[in-house]
Write a protein that holds these residues in place. Structure first.
Motif, PDB file in Angstrom:
ATOM      1  N   TYR A  68      65.961   9.970 117.016  1.00 54.54           N
ATOM      2  CA  TYR A  68      66.209   8.577 117.395  1.00 54.54           C
ATOM      3  C   TYR A  68      66.704   7.788 116.187  1.00 54.54           C
ATOM      4  O   TYR A  68      66.307   8.068 115.054  1.00 54.54           O
ATOM      5  CB  TYR A  68      64.912   7.936 117.907  1.00 54.54           C
ATOM      6  CG  TYR A  68      64.445   8.538 119.213  1.00 54.54           C
ATOM      7  CD1 TYR A  68      64.880   8.020 120.427  1.00 54.54           C
ATOM      8  CD2 TYR A  68      63.578   9.632 119.217  1.00 54.54           C
ATOM      9  CE1 TYR A  68      64.453   8.583 121.628  1.00 54.54           C
ATOM     10  CE2 TYR A  68      63.151  10.197 120.408  1.00 54.54           C
ATOM     11  CZ  TYR A  68      63.592   9.672 121.611  1.00 54.54           C
ATOM     12  OH  TYR A  68      63.181  10.228 122.786  1.00 54.54           O
ATOM     13  N   SER A  69      67.552   6.808 116.457  1.00 56.69           N
ATOM     14  CA  SER A  69      68.014   5.912 115.391  1.00 56.69           C
ATOM     15  C   SER A  69      66.864   5.004 114.967  1.00 56.69           C
ATOM     16  O   SER A  69      65.815   4.962 115.626  1.00 56.69           O
ATOM     17  CB  SER A  69      69.176   5.069 115.907  1.00 56.69           C
ATOM     18  OG  SER A  69      68.690   4.109 116.845  1.00 56.69           O
ATOM     19  N   GLY A  70      67.073   4.241 113.899  1.00 56.09           N
ATOM     20  CA  GLY A  70      66.042   3.330 113.403  1.00 56.09           C
ATOM     21  C   GLY A  70      65.539   2.376 114.469  1.00 56.09           C
ATOM     22  O   GLY A  70      64.374   1.979 114.472  1.00 56.09           O
ATOM     23  N   MET A 134      78.952   9.274 116.447  1.00 56.90           N
ATOM     24  CA  MET A 134      78.228   8.014 116.238  1.00 56.90           C
ATOM     25  C   MET A 134      76.771   8.238 115.812  1.00 56.90           C
ATOM     26  O   MET A 134      75.844   8.016 116.565  1.00 56.90           O
ATOM     27  CB  MET A 134      78.291   7.147 117.505  1.00 56.90           C
ATOM     28  CG  MET A 134      77.879   5.717 117.249  1.00 56.90           C
ATOM     29  SD  MET A 134      77.632   4.749 118.756  1.00 56.90           S
ATOM     30  CE  MET A 134      79.288   4.195 119.141  1.00 56.90           C
ATOM     31  N   ILE A 135      76.608   8.692 114.560  1.00 62.12           N
ATOM     32  CA  ILE A 135      75.241   8.922 114.058  1.00 62.12           C
ATOM     33  C   ILE A 135      74.522   7.606 113.811  1.00 62.12           C
ATOM     34  O   ILE A 135      73.311   7.568 113.708  1.00 62.12           O
ATOM     35  CB  ILE A 135      75.267   9.654 112.701  1.00 62.12           C
ATOM     36  CG1 ILE A 135      76.158  10.869 112.784  1.00 62.12           C
ATOM     37  CG2 ILE A 135      73.876  10.097 112.272  1.00 62.12           C
ATOM     38  CD1 ILE A 135      76.586  11.277 111.422  1.00 62.12           C
ATOM     39  N   ASN A 136      75.289   6.529 113.666  1.00 68.31           N
ATOM     40  CA  ASN A 136      74.682   5.230 113.369  1.00 68.31           C
ATOM     41  C   ASN A 136      74.896   4.274 114.548  1.00 68.31           C
ATOM     42  O   ASN A 136      75.656   3.304 114.438  1.00 68.31           O
ATOM     43  CB  ASN A 136      75.304   4.692 112.071  1.00 68.31           C
ATOM     44  CG  ASN A 136      74.762   3.351 111.635  1.00 68.31           C
ATOM     45  OD1 ASN A 136      73.804   2.831 112.233  1.00 68.31           O
ATOM     46  ND2 ASN A 136      75.369   2.773 110.610  1.00 68.31           N
ATOM     47  N   PRO A 137      74.242   4.511 115.688  1.00 63.65           N
ATOM     48  CA  PRO A 137      74.483   3.666 116.860  1.00 63.65           C
ATOM     49  C   PRO A 137      74.011   2.223 116.660  1.00 63.65           C
ATOM     50  O   PRO A 137      74.600   1.306 117.245  1.00 63.65           O
ATOM     51  CB  PRO A 137      73.683   4.350 117.978  1.00 63.65           C
ATOM     52  CG  PRO A 137      72.652   5.170 117.286  1.00 63.65           C
ATOM     53  CD  PRO A 137      73.258   5.579 115.972  1.00 63.65           C
ATOM     54  N   ASP A 138      72.992   2.018 115.816  1.00 69.71           N
ATOM     55  CA  ASP A 138      72.514   0.644 115.577  1.00 69.71           C
ATOM     56  C   ASP A 138      73.576  -0.151 114.811  1.00 69.71           C
ATOM     57  O   ASP A 138      73.812  -1.327 115.095  1.00 69.71           O
ATOM     58  CB  ASP A 138      71.214   0.647 114.756  1.00 69.71           C
ATOM     59  CG  ASP A 138      70.125   1.508 115.387  1.00 69.71           C
ATOM     60  OD1 ASP A 138      70.259   1.839 116.582  1.00 69.71           O
ATOM     61  OD2 ASP A 138      69.159   1.855 114.672  1.00 69.71           O
TER      62      ASP A 138
END
Ligand code: ZN
Length: 405
Positions: A68-70, A134-138
């Motif tokens: 999960y992202s941050g 898109m590893i950084n979706p946030d």
């Protein structure tokens, strides 16, 4: 007679191989994912598309939840194909660098309708693609470079403070892929060399130490980069640059190379009249697919690494507009007027109503003869007061340009 036949056959095979990028380029509009029309898309849209392709590519594509992202967005790794050679592709580690993510979806879209195509079969049989789009979706949610914690994920390969960096490292370590594609966007204001054209694509085989040595892993990456140069030369000759290869101990590309995965960085840069990078997305589609095919067939091993090493260096030497020869005057008549050029860049930003608007800024002033531009205006004989030519000031383009008509 037999020899002539063999020679003819070899030429035929060679020309077939060379034709693949052109074939992809020409059929692109018919196979691309038409749902992506702007660079500002979010993970919810991407997930929708991935689910559609998972369905269309049953038996070929599967998803693996990797974390999960941050901010708690689920991140899935896409597996495609059953081949021995693992190729890892990751994009949008920087949330505002979406070009390659769209190209990766174009590739899935293309696979969905071309599974029996010779080149696709070779990819599916010889390689396993591991795709983390898109590893950084946030960051993408906010169209910002950094993670939700304000950390640059690409400087977190050692400290591993972000969940996104952990995901990237864990996937690499779990599968130990032979090849890696590190997919980014750079500013559109770079040139290919000191005196060159715009840098549309910049390539790098990241160094794994300060000495910038070349071991077998990096050499293999250089062959792949050279192959990409070969492919792109048909479409953007002179607009391909080599990205600075200084070792950055905290960056992912450098470390993934060090950990044993032959890694190529692709930076999508600028192209005239392409603010949403749709043409550069198409180039990514062609370059990534063709180079994966050449990994599958091992053709890349024959491509001279000098084709990559001799690329001109990527330089930050371009403005969207240069207005040259302005006579800059002063209200205070004791100061003499001077002749100046100004460099203006245009960026897209969201206003308070979330509408995308263009913002023009005076980036540089003085003698700009060493810079390139997409558009030049000669203001010879035009006088403009210093107060209207302030450095780093935002300008209303339409109003501003009226002064030079
Ligand atoms: Zn980046």
């Amino acid at each position: 007679m037999k020899n002539i036949f063999i020679i003819a056959l070899t030429f035929f095979q060679l020309s077939m191989a060379q034709n693949y990028p052109k074939k992809l380029f020409n059929l692109y509009d018919a196979v691309k994912d038409t749902s992506f029309t702007t660079i500002r898309f979010k993970q919810s849209h991407l997930v929708e598309r991935i689910n559609i392709y998972e369905n269309k590519l049953k038996g070929i594509m599967k998803l693996e939840k990797v974390g999960y992202s941050g901010e708690g967005r689920e991140i899935n790794l896409i597996h495609i194909g059953n081949g021995k050679t693992k190729v890892f592709l990751w994009s949008q580690m920087h949330g505002d660098e979406p070009t390659a993510t769209m190209a990766l979806m174009d590739i899935l879209s293309y696979f969905a309708s071309n599974q029996n195509q010779k080149e696709v079969k070779a990819i599916l049989q010889k390689t396993t693609l591991l795709i983390l789009p898109m590893i950084n979706p946030d960051g993408a949610e906010r169209f910002q470079r950094r993670s939700v914690h304000g950390i640059d994920i690409n400087r977190d390969a050692l400290a591993l403070q972000t969940s996104e960096a952990n995901i990237l490292k864990n996937v690499r370590d779990k599968y130990n892929p032979k090849f890696g594609f590190n997919l980014h966007d750079q500013d559109p204001w770079n040139t290919a060399g000191q005196n060159g054209d715009v840098s549309t694509i910049a390539l790098l085989t990241p160094a794994y130490n300060f000495e910038k040595s070349t071991n077998a892993v990096r050499k293999r990456a250089k062959h792949v980069a050279a192959e990409i140069v070969d492919i792109l030369n048909s479409f953007i000759k002179g607009k391909i640059a080599r990205y600075n290869d200084d070792f950055e101990p905290r960056a992912f590309g450098d470390n993934i190379q060090k950990w044993g995965t032959s890694t190529v960085l692709i930076e999508s840069g600028g192209y005239p009249n392409d603010p949403n990078k749709m043409f550069i997305r198409k180039l990514n589609f062609v370059a990534i697919l063709t180079s994966i095919n050449s990994i599958a067939t091992e053709k890349y091993t024959e491509t001279q690494i000098s084709k990559y090493e001799s690329l001109p260096e990527n330089k930050n030497l371009l403005y969207d507009i240069i207005i040259k020869n302005i006579t800059q005057t002063f209200m205070n008549s004791t100061i003499k007027s001077v002749k100046v050029d100004i460099g203006i860049n245009i960026t897209q930003t969201e206003n308070s109503e979330k509408v995308v608007v263009q913002k023009a800024t005076i980036e540089n002033k003085g003698d700009l003869r060493t810079y390139k531009t997409f558009r030049v205006i000669d203001a010879k004989g035009k006088k403009v007061d210093n107060s209207k030519l302030k450095l780093n000031s935002e300008i209303n383009m339409e109003e501003f340009l009226k002064q030079f008509n």
